[in-house]
Design an enzyme around this catalytic site. Structure first.
Site, PDB file in Angstrom:
ATOM      1  CD  GLU A   1       7.573  -3.152  -8.276  1.00  0.00           C
ATOM      2  OE1 GLU A   1       8.313  -4.157  -7.759  1.00  0.00           O
ATOM      3  OE2 GLU A   1       6.969  -2.434  -7.286  1.00  0.00           O
TER       4      GLU A   1
ATOM      5  CB  VAL B   1      16.320  -8.275  -2.694  1.00  0.00           C
ATOM      6  CG1 VAL B   1      16.595  -8.038  -3.968  1.00  0.00           C
ATOM      7  CG2 VAL B   1      16.841  -9.188  -1.965  1.00  0.00           C
TER       8      VAL B   1
ATOM      9  CG  ASN C   1       2.679  -2.400  -5.372  1.00  0.00           C
ATOM     10  OD1 ASN C   1       2.512  -1.098  -6.011  1.00  0.00           O
ATOM     11  ND2 ASN C   1       2.221  -2.638  -4.229  1.00  0.00           N
TER      12      ASN C   1
ATOM     13  CD  GLN D   1      10.040  -7.198  -6.676  1.00  0.00           C
ATOM     14  OE1 GLN D   1      10.140  -8.094  -5.773  1.00  0.00           O
ATOM     15  NE2 GLN D   1       8.996  -6.936  -7.116  1.00  0.00           N
TER      16      GLN D   1
ATOM     17  CG  HIS E   1      -1.891  -0.992   1.431  1.00  0.00           C
ATOM     18  ND1 HIS E   1      -3.204  -0.915   0.805  1.00  0.00           N
ATOM     19  CD2 HIS E   1      -1.549  -2.613   1.525  1.00  0.00           C
ATOM     20  CE1 HIS E   1      -3.569  -2.349   0.842  1.00  0.00           C
ATOM     21  NE2 HIS E   1      -2.714  -3.271   1.308  1.00  0.00           N
TER      22      HIS E   1
ATOM     23  CG  ASP F   1      -4.963   1.649   1.246  1.00  0.00           C
ATOM     24  OD1 ASP F   1      -4.000   1.680   0.465  1.00  0.00           O
ATOM     25  OD2 ASP F   1      -5.781   0.849   1.551  1.00  0.00           O
TER      26      ASP F   1
HETATM   27  N1  UDP Z   1      10.025  -5.371  -2.428  1.00  0.00           N
HETATM   28  C1  UDP Z   1      11.304  -5.188  -2.758  1.00  0.00           C
HETATM   29  N2  UDP Z   1      12.155  -5.855  -2.086  1.00  0.00           N
HETATM   30  C2  UDP Z   1      11.539  -7.133  -1.528  1.00  0.00           C
HETATM   31  C3  UDP Z   1      10.321  -7.572  -1.253  1.00  0.00           C
HETATM   32  C4  UDP Z   1       9.222  -6.502  -1.936  1.00  0.00           C
HETATM   33  O1  UDP Z   1      11.571  -4.133  -3.172  1.00  0.00           O
HETATM   34  O2  UDP Z   1      12.508  -7.901  -0.942  1.00  0.00           O
HETATM   35  C5  UDP Z   1       8.836  -4.606  -3.002  1.00  0.00           C
HETATM   36  C6  UDP Z   1       8.376  -4.755  -4.370  1.00  0.00           C
HETATM   37  O3  UDP Z   1       9.389  -4.318  -5.338  1.00  0.00           O
HETATM   38  C7  UDP Z   1       6.804  -4.011  -4.316  1.00  0.00           C
HETATM   39  C8  UDP Z   1       6.513  -4.141  -3.007  1.00  0.00           C
HETATM   40  O4  UDP Z   1       7.648  -4.307  -2.178  1.00  0.00           O
HETATM   41  O5  UDP Z   1       7.046  -2.774  -4.619  1.00  0.00           O
HETATM   42  C9  UDP Z   1       5.688  -5.261  -2.793  1.00  0.00           C
HETATM   43  O6  UDP Z   1       4.329  -4.945  -3.044  1.00  0.00           O
HETATM   44  P1  UDP Z   1       3.563  -6.529  -3.877  1.00  0.00           P
HETATM   45  O7  UDP Z   1       2.331  -5.770  -4.095  1.00  0.00           O
HETATM   46  O8  UDP Z   1       4.324  -6.715  -4.883  1.00  0.00           O
HETATM   47  O9  UDP Z   1       3.429  -7.341  -2.816  1.00  0.00           O
HETATM   48  P2  UDP Z   1       3.175  -7.545  -1.168  1.00  0.00           P
HETATM   49  O10 UDP Z   1       4.453  -7.501  -0.545  1.00  0.00           O
HETATM   50  O11 UDP Z   1       2.029  -6.357  -0.958  1.00  0.00           O
HETATM   51  O12 UDP Z   1       2.415  -8.835  -0.944  1.00  0.00           O
HETATM   52  N1  UDP Z   2      -8.403  -4.468  -0.407  1.00  0.00           N
HETATM   53  C1  UDP Z   2      -9.899  -3.992  -0.874  1.00  0.00           C
HETATM   54  N2  UDP Z   2     -10.391  -3.525   0.520  1.00  0.00           N
HETATM   55  C2  UDP Z   2      -9.933  -3.664   1.630  1.00  0.00           C
HETATM   56  C3  UDP Z   2      -8.889  -4.348   1.824  1.00  0.00           C
HETATM   57  C4  UDP Z   2      -8.011  -4.742   0.830  1.00  0.00           C
HETATM   58  O1  UDP Z   2     -10.171  -3.885  -1.717  1.00  0.00           O
HETATM   59  O2  UDP Z   2     -10.914  -3.441   2.653  1.00  0.00           O
HETATM   60  C5  UDP Z   2      -7.886  -5.073  -1.543  1.00  0.00           C
HETATM   61  C6  UDP Z   2      -6.615  -4.335  -1.760  1.00  0.00           C
HETATM   62  O3  UDP Z   2      -6.461  -3.597  -2.882  1.00  0.00           O
HETATM   63  C7  UDP Z   2      -5.455  -5.062  -1.535  1.00  0.00           C
HETATM   64  C8  UDP Z   2      -6.075  -6.583  -1.568  1.00  0.00           C
HETATM   65  O4  UDP Z   2      -7.569  -6.131  -1.397  1.00  0.00           O
HETATM   66  O5  UDP Z   2      -4.642  -4.986  -2.707  1.00  0.00           O
HETATM   67  C9  UDP Z   2      -5.382  -7.569  -0.578  1.00  0.00           C
HETATM   68  O6  UDP Z   2      -5.162  -7.058   0.673  1.00  0.00           O
HETATM   69  P1  UDP Z   2      -4.123  -7.155   1.595  1.00  0.00           P
HETATM   70  O7  UDP Z   2      -3.750  -5.801   2.320  1.00  0.00           O
HETATM   71  O8  UDP Z   2      -4.128  -8.328   2.238  1.00  0.00           O
HETATM   72  O9  UDP Z   2      -2.750  -7.504   0.422  1.00  0.00           O
HETATM   73  P2  UDP Z   2      -1.404  -6.464  -0.013  1.00  0.00           P
HETATM   74  O10 UDP Z   2      -1.779  -5.439  -0.584  1.00  0.00           O
HETATM   75  O11 UDP Z   2      -0.716  -6.386   1.060  1.00  0.00           O
HETATM   76  O12 UDP Z   2      -0.909  -7.631  -0.941  1.00  0.00           O
END
Ligand code: UDP
Ligand code: UDP
Length: 459
Positions: free
Chosen positions: A364, A339, A360, A341, A23, A120
């Site tokens: 990317e 790392v 994300n 990314q 987020h 958000d």
């Molecule tokens: N990321 C990174 N290094 C790591 C792990 C994650 O730079 O070791 C960054 C990745 O590039 C992205 C974000 O953290 O911008 C993770 O967001 P994503 O929606 O991919 O996954 P989440 O961690 O929310 O499940």
């Molecule tokens: N989300 C949503 N409503 C909420 C909570 C989450 O639409 O009340 C969506 C949000 O876009 C998010 C996804 O559900 O990307 C998964 O949420 P979470 O925070 O678990 O995942 P993350 O973004 O960290 O991968």
């Protein structure tokens, strides 16, 4: 309040990100973009963050952008035992949501007067009534795919209000979109007593009250979902859904370079990472380790076995077994912790990405044209994996969902296939070109940001 700035002054926008890197990262990228376009920007933060990664990113962001104001939102005391969830990120969402009464004094204290808030999605239903009372435009930044936004908007229609349960068949339709199997739905959303489901439902219901939804996607990546959302097919009364993606990684996110990559041949390396908050079982991690060796490919693998980085303390030796890291060192770099990314995905040696499909990461990979082997684990990841497959950005072995152990042999075969698939290479190159067009002159991102500016101009 919205009208109090003069016509010549650029709009002052406040952004309120939620908890978790998935987020925070897109919010800060958007804040950087808006600042570069001469918006006055305030980013509202709260303390403490759940992970180290978040606090580190915030401090490099504010050092890089001294012109952006940082404003702290104080959280009211919150008792986690009153809600049904143990997830530290969802609990933080709730703590912020419960502190919504403090938003009004914070927003009215900003100088010059603020023209709009960008919220958000996880905070939307508690913040929209506050901004509405202040007559302040409130846009949501949706941090996942447009397909997930369609699901989020439609989800309230799946609730049986008599029994307060979700009625959903094995395959179901969201109007305007192709069929979705129940197995792709975040499992927590099937139980309405769960905190995540409660928040998701309330937020989904309130989207129509926002002035617009900004979304980190672009037309050619998700044409079907964007069309259905904006033509009023998914639900009636949605505000404009404005694609402003891909939100491009910025310099303030930079970490230390991985020198190892410089010695690898072009396009030979597969990068394996499951994001900032998705941990795998130890037995599955070991099978993945076997798979990487069997694939015969070079690899960079970020091993993660706890959800929050503060708890990520176990040694690689314990997780992977004695000797693994040493045995693979000619072909693979195994790491733990954060790392950069962006550095990995932009490196000429890297051409494949085994990913959980956090949005994300998908964005990317699209930006760099790195082909993906989608291996979604939970949450929005299955729906995002479908976008990956449909857009030509990668492949998805759908039978891997559901938590059954996937054996190393099969993982190795799929990684090999990913790295050797010439058709996929061409398709991902095309996705990359489209991503670049989207942020170029006249592209959908530029058009979206102009639309946002227009929405905020005094009438
Ligand atoms: N990321 C990174 N290094 C790591 C792990 C994650 O730079 O070791 C960054 C990745 O590039 C992205 C974000 O953290 O911008 C993770 O967001 P994503 O929606 O991919 O996954 P989440 O961690 O929310 O499940
Ligand atoms: N989300 C949503 N409503 C909420 C909570 C989450 O639409 O009340 C969506 C949000 O876009 C998010 C996804 O559900 O990307 C998964 O949420 P979470 O925070 O678990 O995942 P993350 O973004 O960290 O991968």
């Amino acid at each position: 309040m919205a009208d109090s700035g003069s016509n010549t002054q650029s709009p002052h926008i406040a952004l309120f990100p939620s908890s978790g890197m998935g987020h925070l990262t897109p919010f800060l990228r958007l804040a950087a973009t808006l600042s570069k376009q001469n918006f006055q920007v305030t980013v509202i933060t709260f303390h403490p963050t759940v992970s180290f990664a978040e606090s580190k990113l915030l401090s490099s962001f504010f050092s890089a952008f001294p012109q952006i104001t940082s404003k702290e939102f104080h959280l009211l005391p919150f008792d986690p035992s009153t809600v049904n969830s143990k997830d530290p990120f969802f609990l933080k969402f709730e703590a912020i949501r419960c502190s919504a009464p403090l938003l009004s004094p914070l927003l009215t204290s900003l100088s010059p007067p603020v023209s709009a808030l960008i919220t958000d999605i996880t905070l939307a239903s508690s913040f929209l009534p506050i901004t509405s009372n202040l007559h302040l435009p409130n846009h949501i930044l949706f941090t996942s795919s447009a397909k997930m936004l369609a699901f989020c908007s439609y989800y309230p229609s799946l609730v049986d209000t008599n029994t307060n349960s979700i009625k959903i068949s094995e395959q179901f339709e969201i109007p305007g979109l192709s069929t979705i199997p129940k197995a792709w739905i975040p499992p927590l959303l099937l139980d309405l007593t769960n905190l995540f489901a409660t928040q998701f439902l309330e937020n989904g219901r309130k989207i129509i009250e926002s002035n617009g939804v900004l979304i980190n996607t672009f037309n050619s990546l998700e044409p079907e979902s964007l069309k259905a959302l904006n033509e009023g097919k998914v639900i009636k009364g949605l505000p404009p859904i404005i694609p402003i993606g891909p939100l491009v990684p910025c310099d303030f996110e930079k970490g230390s370079p991985l020198k190892w990559l410089d010695d690898q041949p072009e396009g030979s390396v597969v990068y394996v990472s499951f994001g900032s908050r998705t941990a795998m079982s130890r037995v599955q991690i070991r099978e993945l380790g076997v798979g990487l060796v069997k694939s015969g490919c070079r690899f960079v693998w970020v091993v993660k076995d706890s959800k929050v980085d503060k708890e990520d303390e176990e040694d690689l030796e314990v997780i992977l077994g004695k000797g693994y890291v040493e045995e693979v060192k000619n072909k693979g770099l195994v790491m733990k912790g954060w790392v950069d990314q962006e550095e990995v995905l932009s490196h000429q040696a890297v051409s494949g990405f085994v990913s959980h499909c956090g949005w994300n990461s998908v964005s990317e990979a699209a930006w760099h044209g790195v082909r993906m082997l989608a291996w979604p684990q939970h949450g929005d990841q299955m729906i995002n994996a479908d976008v990956v497959r449909k857009s030509g950005l990668g492949m998805w072995v759908e039978s891997w969902i559901g938590g059954n152990l996937v054996k190393g042999e099969e993982i190795g075969e799929k990684i090999k296939e990913l790295m050797e698939d010439e058709g996929l290479r061409l398709k991902t190159t095309h996705v990359r070109e489209e991503a670049r067009k989207a942020v170029g002159i006249g592209g959908s991102s530029e058009v979206g940001l102009l639309k946002l500016r227009k929405n905020l101009e005094p009438i």
